[in-house]
Design an enzyme around this catalytic site. Sequence first.
Site, PDB file in Angstrom:
ATOM      1  N   LYS A  71      33.165  47.584  53.219  1.00 35.90           N
ATOM      2  CA  LYS A  71      33.432  46.285  52.618  1.00 35.90           C
ATOM      3  C   LYS A  71      33.595  44.752  53.757  1.00 35.90           C
ATOM      4  O   LYS A  71      34.793  45.477  54.343  1.00 35.90           O
ATOM      5  CB  LYS A  71      33.536  45.983  51.026  1.00 35.90           C
TER       6      LYS A  71
ATOM      7  N   SER B 156      34.021  45.514  40.212  1.00 32.32           N
ATOM      8  CA  SER B 156      32.865  44.743  41.204  1.00 32.32           C
ATOM      9  C   SER B 156      32.236  46.709  42.194  1.00 32.32           C
ATOM     10  O   SER B 156      31.769  46.253  43.802  1.00 32.32           O
ATOM     11  CB  SER B 156      33.438  43.944  42.904  1.00 32.32           C
TER      12      SER B 156
ATOM     13  N   SER C 133      31.052  42.314  43.699  1.00 32.84           N
ATOM     14  CA  SER C 133      30.589  41.562  44.404  1.00 32.84           C
ATOM     15  C   SER C 133      30.330  42.702  45.609  1.00 32.84           C
ATOM     16  O   SER C 133      30.140  42.024  46.843  1.00 32.84           O
ATOM     17  CB  SER C 133      32.420  41.105  44.609  1.00 32.84           C
TER      18      SER C 133
END
Length: 504
Positions: free
Chosen positions: A81, A180, A156
Site C-alpha cells: 500500500k 480498511s 482505504s
Amino acid sequence: MSRPAISLDACGLAAAYGAGQGSAEANVREALTRIDALEPSLGAFATLERERALELAAGLDRDRAAGVPMGPLAGVPMALKANMCWKGVEAHCGSRVLAGYKPPYTATFVQRLLDAGAIPVGMTHMDEFAMGSSGENSAYGVPRNPWDTRRTPGGSSSGSAASVASGMVTIALGSDTGGSVRQPAAFCGIAGFKPTYGRVSRYGLVAFGSSLDQVSPFARSVRDIERVMQVISGVDHADSTSAQLPALEPEFSESGVRGLRIGIPREYFPAALNGDVRARLEEAKRKWVELGATLVDVELPHTEHAIPTYYVVATAEASSNLARYDGIRYGPRVEGDGSLQSMFAATRAAGFGPEVKRRILLGTYVLSSGYYDAWYNRALRVRRLLRQDFDLAFQKVDLIIGPTAPTPAFLLGEKASDPVAMYLSDVMTAPVSLAGIPALSIPCGFVEEAGVQLPIGMQVIGPALADARVLHAGRVFEAATEHHLRRPPEGQPKAAGTNPGVRA
Ligand code: GLN
C-alpha cells in the site's frame, strides 16, 4: 486471457519455486503482464516498480541456482500500500502533501517480506492517509472493484484488495485502522486479516491512528494469510508498541472446529441489515454447525457507540500524527507571504484533501483545552466499555462471527458526498479495532445485483492474541466452501474516467 502461474496460491508458488520449478523472473513478468492488461479497467497501482522487481527476481534466481536456501515466500509477486516505506520508492499515502516522498528506510515488515523472498512489484492506491472506505479520498487515482468496475473495491486499502482479487499479484499488504483491510476484502471476495494490535510492527507504516493502525495482509486463501503473518509478525525493537512475542505459528488440528463455541452478537444482525447479507450469514451459520461448532447468542451492548468513539479517537490521533506535514520535513512546500506560519498554512491548505482537513479539524477540536474531557477522555472511557463487551463475550465463546460490512460493494459516487453514510460502513469493523483484537474477513457467498455477482464477507473475531485460532477456524470454513474459488469476470469495460495516479 490465460491464467498466469501466479494463480497458484503463495504457498504453492513458493514451494514450487523452492523445489526448482519456474523462475522468479517469470513470475514477476507474468504479474506485470497481467497488471498491464487489467490496469486500464481497475487502476489499482499508484507506482509500478518494474525494474526493481525484475532485479530482485533475477537475484533470487541466481541465489537459488547457487544453492542458497529459499525463504517461505520465495518468488511470490506482491503489492504494498502507498503508506508503506520501501527505501527509495514513492510512498505518497494518496496525498498531495507527500507527493514525491521517497522514504530513506525500509519498514520492518517490508524487510521481512524481502528476506522471505517475496517480490513487491509496486505500491497501490488508497484513500488519503487511509481515511476512507471507498478509495475515493485519494488525490491520485480511484481503484475499481474487479467484480463490477462501477463499484468501489472498498477502502482505504482499495488498490491492494483489487490487485489480489483480480490475480495481478498473489498477496498484498494493506493497513487496517477501523476496517480498511477487512471491508475491502469483503467487497472483493478475498481474505483479509487484521492481527491483534501489536502483533505486527508498525515501524515504516505511515501513521494515521497510532493506537489502532495494524499492517494487515490480503490473499485469496487463509493459508496464504498465515504464511504472510508468519513472516511479518513478531517483536520489533523499532516499534515500542510491538508485542513481545515471537512470530505467529499457525494451528492445525484434526478435529477442525468441532466443539468450538461461536458467538452470534445480536447487535451485528440489526433489523436494517441488508437482506442478502443476512441470508449469506445465515447460510454460513448453518455451515459452522455442520462443521461441528456450537452457536451461542452473545451481546456486545456498546456496539452502537463504536462509530462515534472511533471518529473521536482516530481523528485525535490523526491530528497529532499529521502535524508533521509542514512543508519543511516532507513533500512539496508552498511559500506563503514570507513568514513561517503562512508557509505552514499554505502548504497544508494545498497539500491535504477535504476529508483529511475535516478530520484534522475534528481531532484538534476534541483534544483542545476545555473540550478534551467532554470528548477525548469520554471516548477513551467508551473504548474501554467496548473492549469489556468483547472480554465478557469471550468468557462464553471461543470466536465471534458476523458480517464484515452491512452491504455488498456500493457504487462509486454513492456515498462520496455524505461522510456520515461513509463512516457507517465501518459499523462492524471499528469495534474490533478499538478493542485491539484480531479479525479475519473471508467470503461467505455472493449476491446478484443488477445482473452482476458481488461477494459478501464474514468476519471471524477472536480474543486478543488468538490470531492463530481465528485463522485456523477461517481455514476450516474455507476448506468446506467454494466461495473463495470464484473469480471475477475477465474483460470488464475500461473504467470511465482516467486514472491519473499511475506513474510507472
Ligand atoms: N473507513 C475508516 C476510516 O475512514 C477506516 C479506515 C482505516 O481502517 N484505515 O477511518
